[in-house]
Design a protein around this motif. Sequence first.
Motif: not given
Length: 272
Positions: A140, A162-166, A169-170, A236, A238
């Motif tokens: 990460c 992670n690069d998809e953290l938004r 969610r992430g 992890d 949400q």
Amino acid sequence: MTHQLNEELEQTLADGDFYFEALGDGRYRSSWHSQGAWNPHEQHMAPASGILAYALENFQPRADMRIARISYEIHGLIHAGEFEISTRMVRPGRTIELIEAEMTAKGRTSIVARAWRVIQSDTSAVAGIEDKEIPGPDACSVRDISEKWPGGYIKSIEMRANDELRPGRGFAWLRTPYALVDTGDATALSSLVGMIDTANGVVPRVDPGEGTWIYPNVDLQIHMYRMPVGEWLGLDVQQSFGTDGIGLTSTVLHDETGPFGRAEQILTVRSR
């Protein structure tokens, strides 16, 4: 006014490479590393929950049992500075026990924590975990969570995500160089529990820097089907906001060996 407040706080807070200074007889003093994100004169719930877990672990410990669940009810502002923790047995038993720890400061209850201790036995023949693993911290990217959130506690932790953290969610990994207690005897359980509440700020649906909305949690519920180990905590996460002022942050908890439990936080979502 803020400058005067910070000077007054500095005179009452502990100074060192730890979150809490043990004063004896269940009394503690928080350090700057425990400072909250919503108000400068309060403790962050993360290390506060860690010191309560520490008190629960050390209350009439039994080698044949372990803590399986901790439930935290936040009664109000968690005052920075000196506070006291009292512990008691709520429900004794041969195979299960319910114990309680209460944090008080300035004559008021800040947090009440209750933990179920459960007898341990060999269940490896039927063991199975459905929660999915996440890439470890080495996979990460380093993120500066203090760019979004203020406070001494946030500045004290290292975060990788992670690069998809938004928003909403992430997953992220956290660790800290600071000891939970200046006595240096906190276990991995108490130390990692002392970071779990950070989950509410990992994937915020609304940027806290905007100053339009606040969404503090009023509780923290932690369930653990395995004892955690090591110094890294994986979250992890949400986060959901309803339409009537209530939200929920749900988290699968990980250490570097895999998932070990779950956490839930009910939020009071308010417009400033």
